[in-house]
Motif scaffolding. Sequence first.
Motif, short mmCIF file in Angstrom:
data_model
loop_
_atom_site.label_atom_id
_atom_site.label_comp_id
_atom_site.label_asym_id
_atom_site.label_seq_id
_atom_site.Cartn_x
_atom_site.Cartn_y
_atom_site.Cartn_z
N THR A 441 0.85 -1.25 -0.16
CA THR A 441 -0.02 -0.23 -0.01
C THR A 441 0.95 1.26 -0.03
O THR A 441 2.05 1.29 0.18
CB THR A 441 -0.78 -0.06 1.13
N LEU A 442 0.21 2.42 -0.27
CA LEU A 442 0.93 3.67 -0.09
C LEU A 442 1.56 3.94 1.19
O LEU A 442 1.03 3.18 2.09
CB LEU A 442 -0.10 4.76 -0.72
N ALA A 443 2.46 5.00 1.18
CA ALA A 443 2.95 5.31 2.50
C ALA A 443 1.80 5.84 3.59
O ALA A 443 2.08 5.74 4.64
CB ALA A 443 4.09 6.35 2.23
N THR A 444 0.78 6.64 2.87
CA THR A 444 -0.11 7.05 3.76
C THR A 444 -1.00 6.04 4.48
O THR A 444 -1.65 6.33 5.33
CB THR A 444 -0.81 8.27 3.22
N ALA A 445 -0.84 4.80 3.83
CA ALA A 445 -1.55 3.65 4.53
C ALA A 445 -0.60 2.76 5.20
O ALA A 445 -0.67 1.45 5.46
CB ALA A 445 -2.42 2.81 3.51
N ASN A 446 0.66 3.29 5.41
CA ASN A 446 1.55 2.80 6.27
C ASN A 446 2.53 1.84 5.48
O ASN A 446 3.29 0.85 6.09
CB ASN A 446 1.19 1.98 7.44
N ALA A 447 2.61 1.97 4.45
CA ALA A 447 3.33 1.06 3.17
C ALA A 447 3.46 -0.56 3.51
O ALA A 447 4.29 -1.12 3.67
CB ALA A 447 4.67 1.64 3.29
N ARG A 448 2.00 -0.97 3.81
CA ARG A 448 1.89 -2.19 4.29
C ARG A 448 2.14 -3.48 3.08
O ARG A 448 1.43 -3.19 2.03
CB ARG A 448 0.66 -2.44 5.21
N PHE A 449 2.78 -4.35 3.18
CA PHE A 449 3.12 -5.51 2.26
C PHE A 449 1.67 -6.23 2.69
O PHE A 449 1.23 -6.60 3.78
CB PHE A 449 4.14 -6.42 2.42
N SER A 497 -4.21 -0.52 6.01
CA SER A 497 -3.22 -0.17 6.95
C SER A 497 -2.71 -0.95 7.99
O SER A 497 -1.34 -0.52 8.60
CB SER A 497 -3.32 1.40 7.29
N GLN A 498 -3.24 -1.94 8.37
CA GLN A 498 -2.87 -3.04 9.35
C GLN A 498 -1.82 -3.82 8.84
O GLN A 498 -1.82 -4.12 7.56
CB GLN A 498 -4.10 -3.72 9.66
N PRO A 499 -0.92 -4.41 9.72
CA PRO A 499 0.31 -5.05 9.13
C PRO A 499 -0.19 -6.77 8.79
O PRO A 499 -1.37 -6.99 9.73
CB PRO A 499 1.32 -5.16 10.43
N ASN A 500 0.67 -7.63 8.41
CA ASN A 500 0.45 -8.85 8.05
C ASN A 500 -1.14 -9.32 7.84
O ASN A 500 -1.78 -10.11 8.30
CB ASN A 500 0.56 -9.87 9.73
N ILE A 501 -1.47 -8.56 6.73
CA ILE A 501 -2.62 -9.14 6.11
C ILE A 501 -2.57 -9.85 5.25
O ILE A 501 -1.97 -9.61 4.22
CB ILE A 501 -3.38 -7.63 5.78
N ARG A 502 -3.59 -10.70 4.99
CA ARG A 502 -3.80 -11.87 3.97
C ARG A 502 -5.04 -11.71 3.31
O ARG A 502 -5.99 -11.58 4.24
CB ARG A 502 -3.53 -13.41 4.67
N ILE A 503 -5.34 -11.51 2.05
CA ILE A 503 -6.70 -11.17 1.44
C ILE A 503 -7.63 -12.04 1.74
O ILE A 503 -8.84 -11.87 2.13
CB ILE A 503 -6.33 -10.88 -0.01
N ASP A 504 -7.47 -13.43 1.52
CA ASP A 504 -8.14 -14.58 1.87
C ASP A 504 -8.92 -14.49 3.16
O ASP A 504 -10.01 -14.86 3.38
CB ASP A 504 -7.54 -16.06 1.58
#
Length: 710
Positions: A441-449, A497-504
């Motif tokens: 995500t973008l930096a303003t969404a905390n650049a989360r993978f 913006s949360q960390p460790n997100i899995r779409i499923d």
Amino acid sequence: MKFVLGALMLSSAWAGGAIAQDVPERDDAATGQRQEIVITAARTNLPVSALPLTVDIIDRETLARQVTVSGSVVDAVSALLPAFSPTREKITGVGETLRGRSPLYAINGIPQTTPIRDGARDGYTIDPFFIDRIEVIYGSNALQGIGATGGVVNQVTVSAPKGDGWSGRTLLQGNAGDDFSGASLGGKVAGLLNFRSGRFDATGGVAFERRGVFLDGRGRRVGYDGNQSEIQDTDTLSFFGRAGFDLSSTARFEVIANRFRLQGNNHYVPVDGSRVRGIPATTRRGQTPGQPSTGVAQMVSASLTDSDLGGGAFTLQGFYNRTSDTFAGGILATFQDARIAPVGTLFDQSRNVSRKLGGKVSYERAVPGFEALTLTAGFDALLDRTAQTLVQTDRTWVPQTDFRSLAPFAQGNLKLFDGVVRLAGGVRYENVQLDIPDYTTLATANARFVTGGKPSFDRALWNGGVVLEPVTGIRAYGSYAEGYTIADIGRVLRGISQPNIRIDNFLDLTPVISNNREVGVEVTRGPLIASGTYYRSSSVAGQVLVRNDDGIFNVVRQPIDIDGLELNLDVRIPLPGLRVGTGYSHVTGRTDTNADGILDADLDGANISPDRLNLNVDYNRGPLSARVQGRYYLSRRFEGQPIANDFSGYQLFDAYVAYDLSIGRVMLSVQNIADADYVTYYSDTQGPTDNARFYTGRGRNFTLSWQAGF
């Protein structure tokens, strides 16, 4: 009227699958006779009187005149239909609704809406010069699949020529604001050429339009939307082609292609206004940074139809549709990234690219030996690939996502008592899957993978209805229909913006199922055309747009209840050629803002339209035709919303006069003839501290046009 409609309430509906139906057009003002036309959006050959639907047809003549007044298909539909919200008078359709929900725009039944990341420009994908009529089906339904939670706005392109040889038509027009300044001048030139030889026919056309700046009721330049982009100060170039071959007296193969390009001219830059001081946003001369805002829509479709295949009607359609929308940019908070530039200095703009492949097949036939029962079966498929990127920095905002929908459907219609009673019902089974890759995500969404996935859902969408027609010209119906869409996935994905997100595990792909209950009465007798409709639309997990401070919306899932009443009356009075009409729409919407199970607040102006009264007087006799129309948007207080977002209401009046000469038709139209100074509905009910988007509406505007056919 409410008592009558309430007494007629029934729990049933229609939401099956499309091809053609005969529907009575409004009275011909010259002859007083009613004409039958074919509507393609209802996916059946049955007459409209057999279906529990509310349908409006805007024919080519009406559309051409209204577009001359208001400038676009979206504005024309909004001006004519009270149930449609006031437009934003911009290119974006965010916040524009039909019966309080988003309509599905289609061209010949081909959806223009992008389900993954709605760019909200689906009302600007074809030039109105190439449209033969517009079919509007009201209320949530699954007739065309995903997206029609408010109804369907189907734009039917020009038909094949009837006779051998060459034919065509041309259009020349110019328009200007109230001061006739060079900046407000615009114009359009368009031509269409037809050819038929025996079984083969072809049509080709081109249209070019240049729009100047818009002036408000005080002669000020209307403010620019520096985020969603503009319709003013733009050029449009459109091409249309169609070729067909009659395989037999009942079978036909046809190919249609359309390319529409709208681009900003970058002559002006936005200037903020002041809500506190009552000063609207405006513009000044200057060049907009970045690339010009652009919208490109390309479509190719092929169809094979046979109205008498094995005693039934067969339709096969395939299509390719691609859109590329570049939005105006800005130094927006959402785009900032300290790794690229100091925060508060980074300019960027986004581009939304979508490609759709799809196909539809259906077959309808009366049951042999039991012709009172007509059955329809079919299958629809849609593959959509969409991505949204940031143009200046080549960042991914919404990753390239694939959407796949497979949907078989079946529908039945039973005629009883020689057509006095009709029963309709059926089901559509939707199987949907997304394929989302890994992305950051973008930096303003905390650049989360974010780890991608393939979320899916399947759902049966039911419908049923009953129609009563005890006397020819008097019809009552009750219906229940389920329509569906999915929340704007792009807005959801780019906001993680949360960390460790899995779409499923994260993405809630639960569809927005809108349950539409409706009862209506229609009377078409002699000089009178009247109708009354009450409807209720509800969603347990609806979709509400919530606006950020920078004007970018997020999606919130909340329960929604919408109730509405529509009344329409059209009378041909004793004076030859004269007709008067009125229409009224009342709609209320409630939602649950704190998840306590209680609907505690009104839907705001981004999600629901104001109450409205339409009045019009038409004259059509001999070579002369004229119309005066008024729209009264009534004031509204939104309970549970900021008082600053209350709507004060306004009134708009338009007029045109046309005269048929031996060399064509000349028409003069005037939009906002009283030169009313007003703040648009959307601006008045959104962003109470947003001075950049404090927009007034367009003031008096003149258009002179000449159109001829041969």
